[in-house]
Design a protein around this motif. Structure first.
Motif, mmCIF file in Angstrom:
data_model
loop_
_atom_site.group_PDB
_atom_site.id
_atom_site.type_symbol
_atom_site.label_atom_id
_atom_site.label_comp_id
_atom_site.label_asym_id
_atom_site.label_seq_id
_atom_site.Cartn_x
_atom_site.Cartn_y
_atom_site.Cartn_z
ATOM 1 N N ALA A 1 0.857 -1.189 0.000
ATOM 2 C CA ALA A 1 0.000 0.000 0.000
ATOM 3 C C ALA A 1 0.889 1.233 0.000
ATOM 4 O O ALA A 1 1.857 1.314 0.764
ATOM 5 N N SER A 2 0.584 2.180 -0.874
ATOM 6 C CA SER A 2 1.311 3.448 -0.908
ATOM 7 C C SER A 2 0.300 4.583 -0.885
ATOM 8 O O SER A 2 -0.834 4.429 -1.334
ATOM 9 N N SER A 3 0.709 5.705 -0.329
ATOM 10 C CA SER A 3 -0.203 6.849 -0.278
ATOM 11 C C SER A 3 0.445 8.084 -0.879
ATOM 12 O O SER A 3 1.665 8.244 -0.855
ATOM 13 N N GLY A 4 -0.405 8.940 -1.429
ATOM 14 C CA GLY A 4 0.038 10.205 -2.002
ATOM 15 C C GLY A 4 -1.094 11.216 -1.901
ATOM 16 O O GLY A 4 -2.039 11.039 -1.127
ATOM 17 N N ILE B 1 -4.804 6.172 -1.576
ATOM 18 C CA ILE B 1 -4.000 4.981 -1.353
ATOM 19 C C ILE B 1 -4.053 4.133 -2.614
ATOM 20 O O ILE B 1 -5.109 4.005 -3.244
ATOM 21 N N LYS B 2 -2.927 3.550 -2.978
ATOM 22 C CA LYS B 2 -2.882 2.629 -4.104
ATOM 23 C C LYS B 2 -2.297 1.300 -3.636
ATOM 24 O O LYS B 2 -1.426 1.274 -2.775
ATOM 25 N N LEU B 3 -2.801 0.218 -4.223
ATOM 26 C CA LEU B 3 -2.365 -1.127 -3.866
ATOM 27 C C LEU B 3 -1.581 -1.730 -5.024
ATOM 28 O O LEU B 3 -2.014 -1.669 -6.180
ATOM 29 N N TRP B 4 -0.417 -2.338 -4.695
ATOM 30 C CA TRP B 4 0.499 -2.859 -5.704
ATOM 31 C C TRP B 4 0.896 -4.296 -5.375
ATOM 32 O O TRP B 4 0.949 -4.685 -4.205
ATOM 33 N N THR B 5 1.224 -5.055 -6.407
ATOM 34 C CA THR B 5 1.794 -6.381 -6.210
ATOM 35 C C THR B 5 3.300 -6.246 -5.979
ATOM 36 O O THR B 5 3.880 -5.168 -6.139
ATOM 37 N N SER B 6 3.942 -7.357 -5.648
ATOM 38 C CA SER B 6 5.389 -7.336 -5.458
ATOM 39 C C SER B 6 6.143 -7.194 -6.770
ATOM 40 O O SER B 6 7.370 -7.041 -6.774
ATOM 41 N N ILE C 1 -7.657 3.720 -3.647
ATOM 42 C CA ILE C 1 -8.593 3.863 -2.525
ATOM 43 C C ILE C 1 -8.767 5.343 -2.211
ATOM 44 O O ILE C 1 -7.786 6.052 -1.953
ATOM 45 N N ILE C 2 -9.992 5.811 -2.263
ATOM 46 C CA ILE C 2 -10.304 7.215 -1.978
ATOM 47 C C ILE C 2 -11.277 7.282 -0.806
ATOM 48 O O ILE C 2 -12.263 6.547 -0.760
ATOM 49 N N GLY C 3 -11.021 8.147 0.154
ATOM 50 C CA GLY C 3 -11.899 8.279 1.306
ATOM 51 C C GLY C 3 -11.476 9.409 2.221
ATOM 52 O O GLY C 3 -12.319 10.122 2.764
ATOM 53 N N HIS C 4 -10.165 9.567 2.394
ATOM 54 C CA HIS C 4 -9.670 10.652 3.229
ATOM 55 C C HIS C 4 -9.778 11.986 2.487
ATOM 56 O O HIS C 4 -9.692 12.051 1.263
ATOM 57 N N THR D 1 -10.373 -3.283 3.205
ATOM 58 C CA THR D 1 -9.985 -4.649 2.864
ATOM 59 C C THR D 1 -8.813 -4.603 1.891
ATOM 60 O O THR D 1 -8.427 -3.530 1.402
ATOM 61 N N ASP D 2 -8.257 -5.770 1.574
ATOM 62 C CA ASP D 2 -7.154 -5.803 0.612
ATOM 63 C C ASP D 2 -7.637 -5.613 -0.827
ATOM 64 O O ASP D 2 -6.836 -5.652 -1.766
ATOM 65 N N GLN D 3 -8.938 -5.397 -0.995
ATOM 66 C CA GLN D 3 -9.493 -5.020 -2.299
ATOM 67 C C GLN D 3 -9.881 -3.543 -2.328
ATOM 68 O O GLN D 3 -10.502 -3.073 -3.285
ATOM 69 N N GLY D 4 -9.522 -2.824 -1.265
ATOM 70 C CA GLY D 4 -9.767 -1.389 -1.235
ATOM 71 C C GLY D 4 -11.171 -0.995 -0.826
ATOM 72 O O GLY D 4 -11.589 0.152 -1.053
ATOM 73 N N ILE D 5 -11.918 -1.900 -0.207
ATOM 74 C CA ILE D 5 -13.295 -1.621 0.199
ATOM 75 C C ILE D 5 -13.304 -1.121 1.647
ATOM 76 O O ILE D 5 -12.689 -1.740 2.528
ATOM 77 N N SER D 6 -14.001 -0.024 1.884
ATOM 78 C CA SER D 6 -14.087 0.546 3.228
ATOM 79 C C SER D 6 -14.930 -0.355 4.126
ATOM 80 O O SER D 6 -15.995 -0.828 3.729
#
Length: 364
Positions: free
Chosen positions: A131-134, A142-147, A161-164, A192-197
């Motif tokens: 997870a990375s944030s900007g 927040i964005k979710l990335w694989t290895s 992920i948008i919410g804040h 969740t790990d799928q970006g769901i609040s």
């Protein structure tokens, strides 16, 4: 000189004797050679009290340190973290770039994660999701990335992920892959790990930015602002069963849990406080002389690393009645923002507040 060549407990009644001895010796090695044989030092270790057994390790000369750099990396690193199996070190910089490194300091991959902004936070999940944030249009994302550096979900859009409503200050994954995020908007959100609040939007009763969030191995979420630390328990069970434990303490900058569920908190005062899961303070560690910005536990060795504005990294060993007083090449840094343990190979990585990540490897 090896990692455990000199063992000494700093005792107030004995400190003056040590200082006189150091003044009379020609160099550090001569001092260590004599001091190790002093009876008062050799007799240390009989007291097994928890409070007394947290001692300070000044680390320097026995560690080989090397810089990992990329020719295009001419911008400061903002965050740094190892993945769960300690095979990848992720760094995020002020140009929105994320880089992956192996434990030898070799560049594996790089990609622009947050265009036109910097990477404010990084966190690996237990299933190797990064997870990375900007910042985008004044709000934290927040964005979710694989290895492999690819979007974790089906598309880039689904991995965002948008919410804040403001910058994100901290990210932390629970053992069962629930992501907690805190923000300058003074809220904590769960995903969740799928970006769901999921769950309620959390926060502190007192005003102030939530500086840090950290999940324990028992799924207790700790959060801190400038006036208190809160432990949220049973968040992932029935909402009516969730509880809050509030510890009133000012100036908290960072939180970190040990594998044995001891919470460490760092502060503007240069002190580290240790807490149990009931919010009871166990002890206070003193050694830094400025703000402590970051903490990291080594889950294999139970060693706590701390660093901050005094430019030093200090290691604290649980259940050890000793202090290791060694050299000081790490004190050359102005201040250190982030540190991270490679648990498998006992490697410590940190940013040097310039253009580098520094990898410390224990000498054989």
């Amino acid at each position: 000189m090896n990692f455990i060549d000199f063992v000494v407990k700093i005792d107030i009644n004995f400190l003056s004797e040590l200082l006189l001895l150091l003044d009379s010796c020609k160099d550090l090695n001569a001092f260590l050679h004599i001091a190790y044989r002093l009876p008062k030092i050799r007799e240390i270790g009989k007291n097994r009290d928890f409070r007394a057994n947290w001692q300070l390790l000044h680390v320097g000369l026995p560690l080989n340190h090397e810089f990992i750099t990329d020719n295009s990396m001419m911008v400061k690193i903002h965050d740094i973290c190892w993945n769960t199996n300690s095979s990848i070190l992720a760094t995020g910089d002020y140009r929105g770039m994320i880089r992956f490194w192996n434990d030898r300091g070799c560049l594996l991959n790089k990609f622009v994660a947050h265009p036109k902004t910097w990477v404010s936070c990084l966190a690996w999940s237990h299933s190797n999701i990064l997870a990375s944030s900007g910042n985008e249009n004044g709000r934290g994302i927040i964005k979710l990335w694989t290895s492999d550096g690819q979007p974790h979900c089906a598309s880039i859009k689904d991995s965002v992920i948008i919410g804040h409503t403001d910058w994100i200050k901290s990210l932390s994954w629970s053992p069962n892959n629930i992501l907690a995020s805190s923000s300058y908007d003074r809220t904590i959100r769960l995903w969740t790990d799928q970006g769901i609040s999921i769950g309620p939007i959390l926060g502190h009763v007192s005003s102030g930015i939530i500086e840090c969030v950290a999940w324990s191995p028992r799924n207790i979420l700790a959060s801190a602002n400038d006036t208190d630390i809160i432990l949220f328990t049973n968040l992932q069970s029935n909402e009516s069963e969730s509880q809050m434990i509030v510890m009133e303490i000012t100036g908290t900058m960072h939180l970190a849990w040990s594998r044995n569920n001891v919470l460490a908190s760092s502060h503007h005062s240069g002190k580290i406080h240790l807490w149990n899961t009931n919010g009871m303070q166990l002890t206070i560690l003193s050694g830094h002389n400025d703000w402590i910005r970051c903490l990291a536990w080594n889950f294999e060795t139970d060693v706590l690393a701390s660093a901050g504005d005094d430019g030093s990294i200090k290691l604290w060993k649980n259940e050890s009645p000793h202090i290791f007083v060694l050299g000081s090449p790490l004190l050359q840094y102005n201040w250190i923002r982030k540190i991270a343990w490679n648990h498998k190979k006992n490697i410590l990585a940190f940013d040097d507040n310039k253009d580098n990540a520094v990898v410390l490897k224990q000498s054989k």
